[in-house]
Design a protein around this motif. Structure first.
Motif, PDB file in Angstrom:
ATOM      1  N   SER A  49     -22.016  14.448  68.549  1.00 37.77           N
ATOM      2  CA  SER A  49     -22.200  15.023  69.942  1.00 37.77           C
ATOM      3  C   SER A  49     -22.563  13.991  71.301  1.00 37.77           C
ATOM      4  N   THR A  58     -21.217  19.249  77.293  1.00 41.92           N
ATOM      5  CA  THR A  58     -21.868  18.594  76.021  1.00 41.92           C
ATOM      6  C   THR A  58     -20.466  18.924  75.285  1.00 41.92           C
ATOM      7  N   ASP A  59     -20.467  18.064  74.023  1.00 42.83           N
ATOM      8  CA  ASP A  59     -19.422  18.566  72.975  1.00 42.83           C
ATOM      9  C   ASP A  59     -19.883  18.239  71.785  1.00 42.83           C
ATOM     10  N   TYR A  60     -19.460  18.769  70.604  1.00 38.97           N
ATOM     11  CA  TYR A  60     -19.950  18.858  69.285  1.00 38.97           C
ATOM     12  C   TYR A  60     -19.041  18.596  68.259  1.00 38.97           C
ATOM     13  N   ASP A  62     -17.307  20.060  64.969  1.00 41.27           N
ATOM     14  CA  ASP A  62     -17.154  21.292  64.294  1.00 41.27           C
ATOM     15  C   ASP A  62     -18.404  21.768  63.404  1.00 41.27           C
ATOM     16  N   SER A  63     -18.558  20.762  62.635  1.00 40.37           N
ATOM     17  CA  SER A  63     -19.641  20.913  61.445  1.00 40.37           C
ATOM     18  C   SER A  63     -21.095  21.317  61.864  1.00 40.37           C
ATOM     19  N   VAL A  64     -21.305  21.029  63.210  1.00 40.67           N
ATOM     20  CA  VAL A  64     -22.543  21.079  63.752  1.00 40.67           C
ATOM     21  C   VAL A  64     -22.651  22.305  64.921  1.00 40.67           C
ATOM     22  N   LYS A  65     -21.450  22.760  65.272  1.00 41.46           N
ATOM     23  CA  LYS A  65     -21.648  23.649  66.433  1.00 41.46           C
ATOM     24  C   LYS A  65     -22.276  24.724  66.054  1.00 41.46           C
ATOM     25  N   GLY A  66     -23.170  25.255  66.769  1.00 37.92           N
ATOM     26  CA  GLY A  66     -23.991  26.318  66.609  1.00 37.92           C
ATOM     27  C   GLY A  66     -25.469  26.179  66.041  1.00 37.92           C
ATOM     28  N   ARG A  67     -25.395  25.016  65.548  1.00 36.28           N
ATOM     29  CA  ARG A  67     -26.719  24.510  64.848  1.00 36.28           C
ATOM     30  C   ARG A  67     -27.402  23.430  65.615  1.00 36.28           C
ATOM     31  N   THR A  69     -28.086  21.019  69.182  1.00 42.70           N
ATOM     32  CA  THR A  69     -28.071  21.131  70.481  1.00 42.70           C
ATOM     33  C   THR A  69     -28.581  19.590  70.975  1.00 42.70           C
TER      34      THR A  69
END
Length: 119
Positions: A49, A58-60, A62-67, A69
């Protein structure tokens, strides 16, 4: 000199949460994007991230998006990674990174903090 010091890692059960911190010094913190990168056992570095200087972009991966911050406190020269719903595949050493541009661009790294997700 530039220093990055991570903290907050540990052992957590699947589904649990951790909050990583990175204390920065030695550079104009608010002017630089900050990045979290991780390295799982036996694997290469993986970008997780990043957050821009003002903290409004911010950017993440894909495997951690939504989990996960990412956030920062420019008054405290600190960047954070809030990690929720942790999975065993999140097990890794997590590093804080800053890329300082200039005549000789330099990447600075902290010492890392171990995150282990296991029951």
């Amino acid at each position: 000199q530039v220093q990055l010091v991570e903290s907050g890692g540990g052992l957590v059960q699947p589904g649990g949460s951790l909050r990583l911190s990175c204390a920065a010094s030695g550079f104009a913190f608010s002017s630089y994007a900050m990045t979290w990168v991780r390295q799982a056992p036996g694997k290469g570095l993986e970008w997780v991230s990043d957050i821009n200087g003002p903290g409004n972009s911010t950017d993440y991966v894909d495997s951690v998006k939504g989990r996960f911050t990412i956030s920062r406190d420019n008054a405290r020269n600190a960047v954070y990674l809030e990690m929720n719903s942790l999975k065993p595949e999140d097990t890794a050493i997590y590093y804080c990174n800053v890329h300082v541009a200039g005549p000789v661009p330099v990447d600075y790294w902290g010492q890392g903090t171990q995150v282990t997700v296991s029951s």
